[in-house]
Design an enzyme around this catalytic site. Structure first.
Site, PDB file in Angstrom:
ATOM      1  N   TYR A 164       2.362  11.530  -5.226  1.00 20.32           N
ATOM      2  CA  TYR A 164       2.753  11.345  -6.636  1.00 20.32           C
ATOM      3  C   TYR A 164       4.204  11.776  -6.795  1.00 20.32           C
ATOM      4  O   TYR A 164       4.572  12.862  -6.350  1.00 20.32           O
ATOM      5  CB  TYR A 164       1.867  12.209  -7.548  1.00 20.32           C
ATOM      6  CG  TYR A 164       0.922  11.358  -8.360  1.00 20.32           C
ATOM      7  CD1 TYR A 164       1.413  10.353  -9.180  1.00 20.32           C
ATOM      8  CD2 TYR A 164      -0.456  11.568  -8.315  1.00 20.32           C
ATOM      9  CE1 TYR A 164       0.553   9.555  -9.917  1.00 20.32           C
ATOM     10  CE2 TYR A 164      -1.319  10.766  -9.055  1.00 20.32           C
ATOM     11  CZ  TYR A 164      -0.803   9.761  -9.847  1.00 20.32           C
ATOM     12  OH  TYR A 164      -1.643   8.970 -10.577  1.00 20.32           O
ATOM     13  N   GLU A 207       6.270  11.195 -10.015  1.00 22.85           N
ATOM     14  CA  GLU A 207       6.798  10.823 -11.334  1.00 22.85           C
ATOM     15  C   GLU A 207       8.209  11.356 -11.504  1.00 22.85           C
ATOM     16  O   GLU A 207       8.488  12.511 -11.158  1.00 22.85           O
ATOM     17  CB  GLU A 207       5.929  11.401 -12.461  1.00 22.85           C
ATOM     18  CG  GLU A 207       4.637  10.667 -12.649  1.00 22.85           C
ATOM     19  CD  GLU A 207       3.474  11.481 -12.164  1.00 22.85           C
ATOM     20  OE1 GLU A 207       3.656  12.205 -11.150  1.00 22.85           O
ATOM     21  OE2 GLU A 207       2.407  11.415 -12.785  1.00 22.85           O
ATOM     22  N   ASP A 247      15.919 -13.144 -15.639  1.00 17.05           N
ATOM     23  CA  ASP A 247      14.743 -12.863 -14.811  1.00 17.05           C
ATOM     24  C   ASP A 247      14.857 -13.758 -13.580  1.00 17.05           C
ATOM     25  O   ASP A 247      14.602 -14.955 -13.651  1.00 17.05           O
ATOM     26  CB  ASP A 247      13.475 -13.181 -15.614  1.00 17.05           C
ATOM     27  CG  ASP A 247      12.212 -12.946 -14.790  1.00 17.05           C
ATOM     28  OD1 ASP A 247      12.317 -12.827 -13.553  1.00 17.05           O
ATOM     29  OD2 ASP A 247      11.115 -12.904 -15.377  1.00 17.05           O
ATOM     30  N   THR A 290      11.219  -9.870  -9.119  1.00 12.66           N
ATOM     31  CA  THR A 290      10.164  -9.389  -8.241  1.00 12.66           C
ATOM     32  C   THR A 290      10.793  -9.221  -6.863  1.00 12.66           C
ATOM     33  O   THR A 290      11.909  -9.698  -6.616  1.00 12.66           O
ATOM     34  CB  THR A 290       9.001 -10.398  -8.126  1.00 12.66           C
ATOM     35  OG1 THR A 290       9.544 -11.664  -7.730  1.00 12.66           O
ATOM     36  CG2 THR A 290       8.265 -10.549  -9.435  1.00 12.66           C
ATOM     37  N   LYS A 331       8.941 -12.621  -3.619  1.00 12.39           N
ATOM     38  CA  LYS A 331       8.983 -14.084  -3.540  1.00 12.39           C
ATOM     39  C   LYS A 331      10.024 -14.473  -2.492  1.00 12.39           C
ATOM     40  O   LYS A 331       9.836 -14.186  -1.315  1.00 12.39           O
ATOM     41  CB  LYS A 331       9.270 -14.658  -4.930  1.00 12.39           C
ATOM     42  CG  LYS A 331       8.152 -14.321  -5.932  1.00 12.39           C
ATOM     43  CD  LYS A 331       8.363 -14.974  -7.261  1.00 12.39           C
ATOM     44  CE  LYS A 331       7.177 -14.788  -8.176  1.00 12.39           C
ATOM     45  NZ  LYS A 331       7.327 -13.715  -9.155  1.00 12.39           N
ATOM     46  N   ARG A 371       4.925  -6.787  -2.652  1.00 14.50           N
ATOM     47  CA  ARG A 371       4.752  -7.120  -4.068  1.00 14.50           C
ATOM     48  C   ARG A 371       5.359  -6.008  -4.908  1.00 14.50           C
ATOM     49  O   ARG A 371       5.107  -4.834  -4.691  1.00 14.50           O
ATOM     50  CB  ARG A 371       3.270  -7.241  -4.400  1.00 14.50           C
ATOM     51  CG  ARG A 371       2.576  -8.308  -3.599  1.00 14.50           C
ATOM     52  CD  ARG A 371       1.231  -8.614  -4.196  1.00 14.50           C
ATOM     53  NE  ARG A 371       1.425  -9.393  -5.390  1.00 14.50           N
ATOM     54  CZ  ARG A 371       1.569 -10.722  -5.377  1.00 14.50           C
ATOM     55  NH1 ARG A 371       1.528 -11.389  -4.237  1.00 14.50           N
ATOM     56  NH2 ARG A 371       1.734 -11.383  -6.490  1.00 14.50           N
TER      57      ARG A 371
HETATM   58  N1  DSN Z   1       2.778 -15.982 -10.642  1.00 12.10           N
HETATM   59  C1  DSN Z   1       4.185 -16.135 -10.385  1.00 12.10           C
HETATM   60  C2  DSN Z   1       4.529 -17.520  -9.985  1.00 12.10           C
HETATM   61  O1  DSN Z   1       3.725 -18.119  -9.314  1.00 12.10           O
HETATM   62  O2  DSN Z   1       5.592 -18.014 -10.295  1.00 12.10           O
HETATM   63  C3  DSN Z   1       5.032 -15.682 -11.489  1.00 12.10           C
HETATM   64  O3  DSN Z   1       4.649 -14.425 -11.904  1.00 12.10           O
END
Ligand code: DSN
Length: 419
Positions: free
Chosen positions: A53, A55, A199, A225, A228, A234
């Protein structure tokens, strides 16, 4: 031997995880938001840091024993700063949605207006959908793409901004295959005194590798994120050049929207950023774009329609409505022959999100696996053959075999942990 501890202690879970390994190995993964992390990222992800932990932030934690949590978080931040050439990074968001929630909390009071892209035109749930916190707690106003060329309608954004005086404008999408002009967004935001949030969840890898203009220094705040095109674990993160915004963001992530950070994930993020800083990563992203372009060209050569007529990034959005089909049916038929992709609305779609007229394809995962233009061309033809023969079982069997032939050539051992 794979997962040797789990195999003995919990065969039930072990069996399921092995089946997932096999699913990934035996199919062509074309969901645009997915990728395959390296064994090094996986090792960091499964480290004992999951037990800790922490925080707070490096040097300012609530609990003791955080000396190595501090070290790993600082390293992840420094690598992310270098990768995106940015002054400040909060690396703690558990996901892109959490990162976006923290930004909303930083800049908007409940019920205040903001502009986001319509989900049906390529936007994201957290950009104002009525089933999401962003649409329930705040007041979304949606912009979209133009009907003729399906690119962003900046005139509409300008008009909506003047009319509604939004506190924030969001630039960034889940299903938009073209380059984003962040400067134009900033001009509009400035004209009404709004915060610009970019974003870049989908295109982060392209931005980091220099294949897409960066919003850093243009947008006030940037969320992404890490899993990707960035090819990390993730998770999410938030970036800005502005010191005051940075302070706000820190407090809105913790304690604003999250508790303890996932330190094992932060370790894996550090590893992924280290990988993305290597020259090979640039080559990888170049191939991601080339492969998506090859897929798009194949669809066009075969007389299919794709949204906006092409792609500049890793996404190709195929209009199956033009062929008299719906996205849900085609996605299931693709799945049956071993290709994983998702149904997706297309701009001005007559169908709802559970049906849709489109299929979204992405090149990041298969490019990581080693597939190149030749394979993407072959896959493009397989997809077209399937759509043109959707009721022909003999043809579907033949196409399934063709998929099997491709996957066999690209084994995935190097994406699993062996003990
Ligand atoms: N679920 C993601 C996507 O497939 O683009 C976005 O959060």
């Amino acid at each position: 031997m794979l997962k040797r501890y789990l195999r003995q202690s919990d065969p039930e879970v072990y069996e399921i995880l092995v089946k997932e390994d096999q699913r990934q190995e035996n199919s062509l993964e074309m969901i645009a938001s997915e990728n395959f992390v390296s064994q090094s990222v996986l090792e960091a992800y499964t480290s004992t840091l999951t037990n800790k932990y922490a925080e707070g932030y490096p040097g300012k934690r609530y609990y003791n024993g955080c000396e190595f949590a501090d070290e790993i978080e600082t390293l992840a931040i420094e690598r992310a700063k270098k990768l995106f050439n940015v002054n400040f990074v909060n690396i703690q968001p558990h996901s892109g949605a959490q990162a976006n929630a923290a930004v909303f909390l930083a800049f908007l009071n409940p019920h205040e207006p903001f502009l986001g892209m319509d989900l049906a035109h390529g936007g994201h749930l957290t950009h104002g959908s009525k089933v999401n916190f962003s649409g329930r707690l705040y007041q979304p106003i949606f912009y979209g793409v133009k009907k003729d060329d399906e690119t962003i309608d900046f005139d509409q954004i300008y008009k909506l901004a003047k009319e509604h005086k939004p506190k924030m404008i969001i630039a960034g999408f889940s299903a938009y295959p073209r380059i984003l002009d962040f400067n134009k967004f900033r001009e509009i935001a400035d004209s009404v005194g709004a915060i610009l949030m970019a974003d870049i969840a989908h295109i982060a890898g392209l931005v980091a590798a220099g294949f897409h203009p960066s919003p850093i220094g243009v947008a006030h705040v940037v969320t992404t994120t890490t899993h990707k095109t960035l090819r990390g674990p993730r998770g999410g993160m938030i970036m800005t050049h502005d010191e005051e915004i940075a302070k706000k963001i820190n407090s809105r992530v913790f304690p604003g929207t999250q508790g303890g950070p996932l330190m094992h994930v932060i370790a894996a993020k550090a590893v992924a950023f280290g990988e993305a800083l290597k020259p090979e990563y640039k080559e990888y992203i170049k191939k991601v774009i080339d492969n998506a372009k090859t897929l798009a060209e194949t669809f066009l050569e075969r007389g299919f329609r794709i949204v906006s007529g092409g792609t500049d990034n890793h996404i190709v959005l195929l209009d199956v409505g033009k062929k008299g089909l719906t996205g849900n049916v085609v996605a299931d038929e693709l799945h049956a022959i071993g290709i994983t992709a998702n149904k997706n609305t297309i701009p001005f779609d007559p169908h709802p999100p559970m049906i849709t007229s489109g299929i979204r394809f992405g090149s990041p995962a298969l490019t990581t696996r080693g597939l190149g233009k030749d394979e993407f061309r072959k896959i493009g033809h397989i997809i077209c053959d399937l759509i043109e023969n959707i009721d022909n079982d003999t043809m579907k069997q033949k196409l399934k075999k063709e998929v099997e032939e491709i996957v066999k050539q690209f084994p995935m051992d190097k994406f699993r942990l062996d003990y």
